[in-house]
Scaffold this active site. Structure first.
Site, PDB file in Angstrom:
ATOM      1  N   HIS A 227      39.948  34.717  48.751  1.00 16.54           N
ATOM      2  CA  HIS A 227      41.352  35.082  48.563  1.00 16.54           C
ATOM      3  C   HIS A 227      41.632  35.290  47.082  1.00 16.54           C
ATOM      4  O   HIS A 227      41.207  34.489  46.247  1.00 16.54           O
ATOM      5  CB  HIS A 227      42.266  33.971  49.108  1.00 16.54           C
ATOM      6  CG  HIS A 227      43.720  34.175  48.809  1.00 16.54           C
ATOM      7  ND1 HIS A 227      44.465  33.301  48.050  1.00 16.54           N
ATOM      8  CD2 HIS A 227      44.575  35.173  49.169  1.00 16.54           C
ATOM      9  CE1 HIS A 227      45.708  33.738  47.957  1.00 16.54           C
ATOM     10  NE2 HIS A 227      45.799  34.871  48.622  1.00 16.54           N
ATOM     11  N   SER A 228      42.301  36.396  46.764  1.00 16.52           N
ATOM     12  CA  SER A 228      42.828  36.650  45.430  1.00 16.52           C
ATOM     13  C   SER A 228      41.737  36.523  44.370  1.00 16.52           C
ATOM     14  O   SER A 228      40.728  37.223  44.432  1.00 16.52           O
ATOM     15  CB  SER A 228      43.996  35.691  45.168  1.00 16.52           C
ATOM     16  OG  SER A 228      44.756  36.100  44.057  1.00 16.52           O
ATOM     17  N   GLN A 229      41.905  35.629  43.396  1.00 11.88           N
ATOM     18  CA  GLN A 229      40.903  35.444  42.347  1.00 11.88           C
ATOM     19  C   GLN A 229      39.516  35.194  42.944  1.00 11.88           C
ATOM     20  O   GLN A 229      38.509  35.626  42.390  1.00 11.88           O
ATOM     21  CB  GLN A 229      41.304  34.267  41.455  1.00 11.88           C
ATOM     22  CG  GLN A 229      40.385  34.040  40.268  1.00 11.88           C
ATOM     23  CD  GLN A 229      40.689  32.748  39.529  1.00 11.88           C
ATOM     24  OE1 GLN A 229      41.052  31.739  40.138  1.00 11.88           O
ATOM     25  NE2 GLN A 229      40.564  32.780  38.204  1.00 11.88           N
ATOM     26  N   GLY A 231      38.171  36.617  45.328  1.00  8.79           N
ATOM     27  CA  GLY A 231      37.515  37.858  45.708  1.00  8.79           C
ATOM     28  C   GLY A 231      36.457  38.272  44.712  1.00  8.79           C
ATOM     29  O   GLY A 231      35.328  38.637  45.090  1.00  8.79           O
ATOM     30  N   HIS A 372      51.231  37.611  49.629  1.00  6.01           N
ATOM     31  CA  HIS A 372      49.894  37.338  49.114  1.00  6.01           C
ATOM     32  C   HIS A 372      49.312  36.034  49.658  1.00  6.01           C
ATOM     33  O   HIS A 372      48.111  35.931  49.873  1.00  6.01           O
ATOM     34  CB  HIS A 372      49.954  37.291  47.586  1.00  6.01           C
ATOM     35  CG  HIS A 372      48.627  37.207  46.902  1.00  6.01           C
ATOM     36  ND1 HIS A 372      47.609  38.103  47.132  1.00  6.01           N
ATOM     37  CD2 HIS A 372      48.148  36.310  45.983  1.00  6.01           C
ATOM     38  CE1 HIS A 372      46.563  37.791  46.381  1.00  6.01           C
ATOM     39  NE2 HIS A 372      46.859  36.700  45.693  1.00  6.01           N
TER      40      HIS A 372
END
Length: 396
Positions: A227-229, A231, A372
């Protein structure tokens, strides 16, 4: 006769005593339970659980050594393992493995949903984050998000978001006029999970070293859920250990390639971002690339629509990400998230580089109104089920 009467009286006294004891035990048990204000849920599907640390090395002058770079890992094993590939979960910036355990309104998190389906689960706290040691003079400076920033980009975006699709947000849990804002109990629970994190680029190298150590310890192929960072860190470890990654599901991974974006203006700024395409660290391209400038990124002539930016792609013929080409990828984007402005660009870069990436706008899968932080949204269970169905089709 007297004996019979005595026996009856004795039986009656024993019944009273046992009843009183049972009542006292029940009362003691109820006193030992958490109050209803503290959320709990069943862990009946967990057979075994534990924690360990992956990676790390001693740093510092002789006689003053400290351990740095190790990451905390929590593991849960289901009572019945139905899938041969464990799921390893990488969280976002300012967050920890608690993202996967429980939602801010007290529901079981994604870790338990996947565990219930028979997956062994590994969850990390990155080095220098959460339950992993931080060494100030070695790791660098920390930052933390403010509560108003959390409101604007994650929880109250329908009122405060400054990007066009923010008004479509419907899935943050709770109700009332203060929903998603400071003072609302659910928001306050969420804010308490947000922790300090490294500013700058040191986190990427720390994570790569720790994640390689983790996959080597597990020793069999895994599925990455990022997820997010997280990734970016998923691409890095998959590139370093391609034979140990069976598939990747990424929820709004760090992006876009090459430059940062001003989400209010829906335009690029001049800040470098993921200069190796999907990471800030070198990847294995073919033909080989020694400097990210050799990727010759060029901007698309036009974007897909008025509310998204055009994407940076390689000048053809494109260099291929040879270590990722056999790993299927699902990349999802929430309907109301600020990431929607640039989300498709990571998937476009990967596909051009030969990585089989399916980009899904979640509303096209019937999952509407998400931001998000989708693992915390009201429909988080439905999102997890969608991921599971994708895995059933793409991971044999």
């Amino acid at each position: 006769m007297k004996s019979k009467v005595s026996n009856v009286r004795l039986a009656a006294l024993l019944a009273i005593f046992m009843g009183a004891a049972t009542g006292a035990t029940a009362q003691n048990n109820s006193k030992g339970l958490p109050p209803t204000s503290i959320p709990t849920f069943s862990t009946d599907d967990v057979a075994r659980t534990g924690f360990f640390y992956a990676g790390g090395k001693y740093v510092g002058a002789p006689g003053k050594e400290v351990m740095d770079g190790a990451e905390y890992v929590e593991v849960m094993v289901p009572k019945k393992i139905r899938h041969p590939y464990p799921i390893v979960m990488f969280h976002g910036a300012g967050q920890t493995g608690t993202d996967w355990l429980q939602t801010p309104d007290g529901r079981a998190g994604w870790a338990y949903l996947f565990l219930k389906q028979g997956y062994t689960i590994y969850m990390v706290d990155y080095p220098a984050r959460g339950r992993s040691a931080y060494v100030p003079e070695v790791d660098g400076n920390l930052t933390i998000r403010t509560a108003p920033n959390l409101e604007q980009i994650f929880t109250d975006i329908g009122r405060q978001g400054n990007w066009p699709n923010a008004k479509k947000f419907t899935e943050w849990p709770g109700d009332g006029p203060n929903k998603g804002k400071m003072g609302d109990p659910i928001f306050d629970n969420f804010a308490k999970t947000q922790v300090q994190f490294l500013a700058g680029g040191k986190q990427a190298q720390l994570n790569l070293d720790a994640h390689v150590a983790l996959l080597d310890m597990i020793g069999t192929p895994v599925i990455l859920l990022t997820h997010s960072q997280g990734g970016e860190f998923g691409w890095q470890v998959a590139d370093a250990r391609p034979k140990l990654v069976k598939a990747i599901i990424t929820a709004e991974p760090a992006g876009p390639p090459i430059k940062g974006v001003n989400i209010a203006k829906i335009a690029y700024n001049e800040n470098p971002n993921l200069v190796w395409g999907v990471t800030s660290l070198p990847l294995h391209y073919d033909p080989p690339v020694n400097d990210p400038a050799e990727l010759q990124p060029v901007l698309e002539e036009k974007s897909e629509g008025p509310d998204v930016v055009p994407c940076y792609l390689q000048k053809e013929p494109a260099h291929k990400l040879v270590n990722l080409k056999d790993i299927p990828v699902l990349d999802v984007s929430g309907e109301a998230s600020y990431h929607r402005i640039f989300d498709s660009c990571i998937a476009k870069w990967l596909n051009q580089a030969g990585v089989k990436t399916e980009f899904v706008k979640m509303e096209d899968a019937g999952l509407t109104g998400n931001d998000h932080q989708m693992m915390m949204d009201k429909n988080s269970d439905a999102i997890a089920k969608y991921f599971m169905s994708w895995l059933d089709k793409h991971v044999r």
